[in-house]
Design a protein around this motif. Structure first.
Motif, mmCIF file in Angstrom:
data_model
loop_
_atom_site.group_PDB
_atom_site.id
_atom_site.type_symbol
_atom_site.label_atom_id
_atom_site.label_comp_id
_atom_site.label_asym_id
_atom_site.label_seq_id
_atom_site.Cartn_x
_atom_site.Cartn_y
_atom_site.Cartn_z
ATOM 1 N N SER A 342 6.641 -29.207 38.825
ATOM 2 C CA SER A 342 5.592 -29.372 39.837
ATOM 3 C C SER A 342 5.871 -28.268 41.148
ATOM 4 O O SER A 342 5.244 -27.731 41.832
ATOM 5 N N ALA A 343 7.373 -28.718 41.579
ATOM 6 C CA ALA A 343 7.595 -28.093 42.984
ATOM 7 C C ALA A 343 7.582 -26.645 42.817
ATOM 8 O O ALA A 343 7.174 -25.992 43.587
ATOM 9 N N ARG A 344 8.216 -26.107 41.429
ATOM 10 C CA ARG A 344 8.330 -24.650 41.271
ATOM 11 C C ARG A 344 7.019 -24.344 41.221
ATOM 12 O O ARG A 344 6.624 -23.187 41.781
ATOM 13 N N ASP A 345 5.679 -24.918 40.643
ATOM 14 C CA ASP A 345 4.672 -24.264 40.401
ATOM 15 C C ASP A 345 3.752 -24.322 41.758
ATOM 16 O O ASP A 345 3.253 -23.340 42.041
ATOM 17 N N GLY A 346 4.082 -25.132 42.545
ATOM 18 C CA GLY A 346 3.772 -25.264 43.931
ATOM 19 C C GLY A 346 4.377 -23.988 44.637
ATOM 20 O O GLY A 346 3.611 -23.512 45.347
ATOM 21 N N ASP A 347 5.665 -23.851 44.571
ATOM 22 C CA ASP A 347 6.330 -22.599 45.401
ATOM 23 C C ASP A 347 5.797 -21.323 44.734
ATOM 24 O O ASP A 347 5.360 -20.527 45.557
ATOM 25 N N ARG A 348 5.476 -21.307 43.454
ATOM 26 C CA ARG A 348 5.296 -19.998 42.937
ATOM 27 C C ARG A 348 3.762 -19.854 43.402
ATOM 28 O O ARG A 348 3.248 -18.728 43.581
ATOM 29 N N GLN A 349 2.825 -20.842 43.517
ATOM 30 C CA GLN A 349 1.402 -20.756 44.008
ATOM 31 C C GLN A 349 1.383 -20.500 45.307
ATOM 32 O O GLN A 349 0.660 -19.576 45.720
ATOM 33 N N THR A 350 2.405 -20.760 46.117
ATOM 34 C CA THR A 350 2.585 -20.396 47.590
ATOM 35 C C THR A 350 2.709 -19.075 47.645
ATOM 36 O O THR A 350 2.160 -18.187 48.256
ATOM 37 N N VAL A 351 3.517 -18.346 46.761
ATOM 38 C CA VAL A 351 4.060 -16.860 46.854
ATOM 39 C C VAL A 351 2.967 -15.975 46.375
ATOM 40 O O VAL A 351 2.471 -14.948 46.878
ATOM 41 N N SER A 352 2.256 -16.616 45.314
ATOM 42 C CA SER A 352 0.949 -15.890 44.790
ATOM 43 C C SER A 352 0.039 -15.929 45.816
ATOM 44 O O SER A 352 -0.767 -14.811 45.798
ATOM 45 N N ASP A 353 -0.378 -16.829 46.409
ATOM 46 C CA ASP A 353 -1.337 -17.009 47.631
ATOM 47 C C ASP A 353 -0.928 -16.045 48.702
ATOM 48 O O ASP A 353 -1.823 -15.332 49.007
ATOM 49 N N LEU A 354 0.451 -15.951 48.946
ATOM 50 C CA LEU A 354 0.798 -15.029 50.026
ATOM 51 C C LEU A 354 0.572 -13.500 49.545
ATOM 52 O O LEU A 354 0.090 -12.898 50.519
ATOM 53 N N ILE A 355 0.678 -13.253 48.141
ATOM 54 C CA ILE A 355 0.512 -12.068 47.651
ATOM 55 C C ILE A 355 -0.971 -11.687 48.038
ATOM 56 O O ILE A 355 -1.268 -10.548 48.426
ATOM 57 N N GLY A 356 -1.643 -12.593 47.349
ATOM 58 C CA GLY A 356 -3.353 -12.364 47.703
ATOM 59 C C GLY A 356 -3.579 -11.919 48.988
ATOM 60 O O GLY A 356 -4.273 -11.183 49.121
ATOM 61 N N HIS A 357 -2.864 -13.012 49.849
ATOM 62 C CA HIS A 357 -3.357 -12.591 51.375
ATOM 63 C C HIS A 357 -3.062 -11.377 51.981
ATOM 64 O O HIS A 357 -3.725 -10.719 52.581
ATOM 65 N N LEU A 358 -1.784 -11.010 51.465
ATOM 66 C CA LEU A 358 -1.355 -9.610 51.812
ATOM 67 C C LEU A 358 -2.198 -8.545 51.368
ATOM 68 O O LEU A 358 -2.496 -7.553 51.906
ATOM 69 N N ASN A 359 -2.795 -8.598 50.012
ATOM 70 C CA ASN A 359 -3.628 -7.672 49.478
ATOM 71 C C ASN A 359 -5.046 -7.637 50.006
ATOM 72 O O ASN A 359 -5.555 -6.625 50.156
ATOM 73 N N THR A 360 -5.559 -8.970 50.616
ATOM 74 C CA THR A 360 -6.980 -8.685 50.980
ATOM 75 C C THR A 360 -7.322 -9.214 52.537
ATOM 76 O O THR A 360 -7.998 -8.747 52.886
ATOM 77 N N ASN A 361 -6.172 -9.725 53.095
ATOM 78 C CA ASN A 361 -6.353 -10.220 54.546
ATOM 79 C C ASN A 361 -5.365 -9.849 55.485
ATOM 80 O O ASN A 361 -4.755 -10.556 56.182
ATOM 81 N N MET A 362 -4.746 -8.557 55.307
ATOM 82 C CA MET A 362 -3.542 -7.981 55.889
ATOM 83 C C MET A 362 -3.968 -8.104 57.383
ATOM 84 O O MET A 362 -2.954 -8.443 58.195
ATOM 85 N N ARG A 363 -5.054 -7.709 57.824
ATOM 86 C CA ARG A 363 -5.358 -7.592 59.377
ATOM 87 C C ARG A 363 -5.434 -9.049 59.837
ATOM 88 O O ARG A 363 -4.884 -9.267 60.727
ATOM 89 N N ASP A 364 -6.030 -9.831 59.180
ATOM 90 C CA ASP A 364 -5.967 -11.416 59.757
ATOM 91 C C ASP A 364 -4.719 -11.840 59.808
ATOM 92 O O ASP A 364 -4.243 -12.549 60.549
ATOM 93 N N LEU A 365 -3.705 -11.445 58.549
ATOM 94 C CA LEU A 365 -2.558 -11.821 58.757
ATOM 95 C C LEU A 365 -1.689 -11.308 59.963
ATOM 96 O O LEU A 365 -1.075 -12.029 60.409
ATOM 97 N N LYS A 366 -1.867 -10.208 60.105
ATOM 98 C CA LYS A 366 -1.315 -9.502 61.490
ATOM 99 C C LYS A 366 -1.615 -10.094 62.761
ATOM 100 O O LYS A 366 -0.924 -10.446 63.716
ATOM 101 N N GLU A 367 -3.053 -10.162 62.668
ATOM 102 C CA GLU A 367 -3.676 -11.079 63.805
ATOM 103 C C GLU A 367 -2.900 -12.331 64.205
ATOM 104 O O GLU A 367 -2.613 -12.813 65.307
ATOM 105 N N TYR A 368 -2.881 -13.244 62.910
ATOM 106 C CA TYR A 368 -2.087 -14.688 63.169
ATOM 107 C C TYR A 368 -0.829 -14.720 63.516
ATOM 108 O O TYR A 368 -0.323 -15.362 64.296
ATOM 109 N N ILE A 369 -0.039 -13.452 62.984
ATOM 110 C CA ILE A 369 1.299 -13.380 63.536
ATOM 111 C C ILE A 369 1.285 -13.063 64.959
ATOM 112 O O ILE A 369 2.222 -13.760 65.713
ATOM 113 N N ALA A 370 0.547 -12.004 65.377
ATOM 114 C CA ALA A 370 0.274 -11.675 66.898
ATOM 115 C C ALA A 370 0.118 -12.916 67.730
ATOM 116 O O ALA A 370 0.688 -13.222 68.898
#
Length: 382
Positions: A342-370
């Motif tokens: 369960s923990a590994r699935d959660g971590d893998r899902q986190t990575v997958s979600d992050l990859i998805g955000h990088l692919n579709t929401n890079m601009r918003d991610l940069k603004e969030y980091i800023a």
């Protein structure tokens, strides 16, 4: 109006992505990854390398999961085999207990039956012993009575012999004492007094005895005759006394011979009967000894079977505890595996979600980091 709607939609999308980023940061891994990506973006790390790092991480989670799955499957397989073996051992022990109980159920009634037979034989022996004791006591009484009779007859015989001796020793003509003697005799008067005194004393004592009272009366009669012989100096009367003494001796001997014959018959009957009683007693003793040997053998078998049953019960309890411990160990391992998965699935899902955000929401991610840098987030300082 159209431009306003677009702005609203853009603002809504950004707010949604912002909420997603904040959600990612709630997990330790998500926060670490976002911080790492933010630092890499600030340092000018190529975006491809960032993606590759996330892809590698995602692959590592998948590989780790496959290895964990294989290890868990192997471990649970061993658990299943162990538990099956332990359950089989428990089944064997339960079967052994059933067999031991069947042995006890078979032995106990036989043991109890033999004990009952022994009790009956002991009671029979007690009754037989009572008969033997009573018969022996009766025989002893008969023998004692015969010995008393012998003493009484001996007493009377001695009295008669002494009376005759007094005549024999004191009469001056011994030929007078011979049957058929015809010559005259001379006697001393004192002998009649001695004989009378002697016979009177003996008659009194014989009258108190059990077996010679009749002879006591005859002796008393002879004492009276002795007195008359003294008074009348009657030679014929004196001869009759002597003859009466001899006749009484003969009668006494006949009576004693009859008593002896009766005693011999009683003794022989007792010995024959006692032989039968002793034979029966020997049979009883042999039967009791055999029963006691059988009872002891059965008791030993029962004790050994109970001991085996106790040992089997102890082994069953120990084996049950071993199985329960092993089952708990296997269940704990399965629980821990599920937690890791369960923990590994959660971590893998986190990575997958992050990859998805990088692919579709890079601009918003940069603004969030800023926004985080502008807010002075120390985790993003270079």
């Amino acid at each position: 109006m159209k431009s306003i709607i677009i702005l609203v939609l853009v603002a809504t999308a950004f707010a949604t992505n912002l909420a997603a980023f904040e959600k990612l940061e709630k997990s330790k891994l998500g926060k670490t990854l976002l911080n790492t990506i933010a630092i890499q973006m600030q340092t000018g790390e190529p975006l491809e390398r960032i993606f590759q790092t996330l892809y590698d991480l995602e692959d590592r989670y998948q590989n780790d999961q496959r290895e964990d799955d294989a290890e868990n499957k192997a471990f649970q397989g061993v658990c299943d085999a162990d538990l099956a073996g332990l359950n089989q051992e428990l089944a064997n022990l339960e079967q052994r207990d059933t067999e031991l109980q069947a042995t006890l159920d078979q032995l106990q009634p036989v043991h109890d039956q033999k004990v009952g037979q022994r009790v009956a034989k002991l009671a029979e022996k007690a009754l037989l012993q009572k008969v033997i004791d009573e018969t022996t006591a009766k025989r002893q009484e008969e023998n004692d009575d015969f010995e008393a009779q012998r003493e009484e007859f001996t007493f009377v015989s001695g009295v008669l012999a002494e009376a005759r001796r007094l005549f024999t020793d004191n009469l001056q003509a011994p030929a007078f004492l011979q049957k058929g003697a015809s010559e005259a005799v001379h006697y001393t008067p004192q002998v009649f007094a001695q004989v009378a005194s002697h016979l009177n004393a003996a008659a009194h004592k014989a009258g108190q005895m059990k077996h010679v009272r009749t002879f006591g009366k005859a002796i008393k009669l002879m004492a009276q005759l002795a007195v008359k012989s003294q008074q009348y100096a009657n030679q014929e009367l004196t001869g009759r006394i002597i003859q009466l003494i001899d006749d009484l001796q003969n009668q006494l001997q006949q009576a004693f011979d009859l008593a002896r014959k009766t005693e011999d018959s009683r003794r022989q009957a007792f010995e024959a009967y006692n032989t039968l009683l002793n034979r029966d007693m020997n049979k009883l003793n042999s039967a009791i000894a055999n029963l006691e040997a059988e009872i002891q053998s059965l008791a030993d078998q029962l004790a050994a079977t109970h001991s085996s049953q106790d040992d089997n019960t102890a082994r069953h309890e120990a084996k049950t505890q071993q199985r329960d411990d092993r089952r708990a160990e296997c269940q704990q391992a399965a629980y821990e595996y599920q937690q890791r998965r369960s923990a590994r699935d959660g971590d893998r899902q986190t990575v997958s979600d992050l990859i998805g955000h990088l692919n579709t929401n890079m601009r918003d991610l940069k603004e969030y980091i800023a926004m985080r840098v502008a807010a002075g987030d120390s985790d993003l300082s270079q």
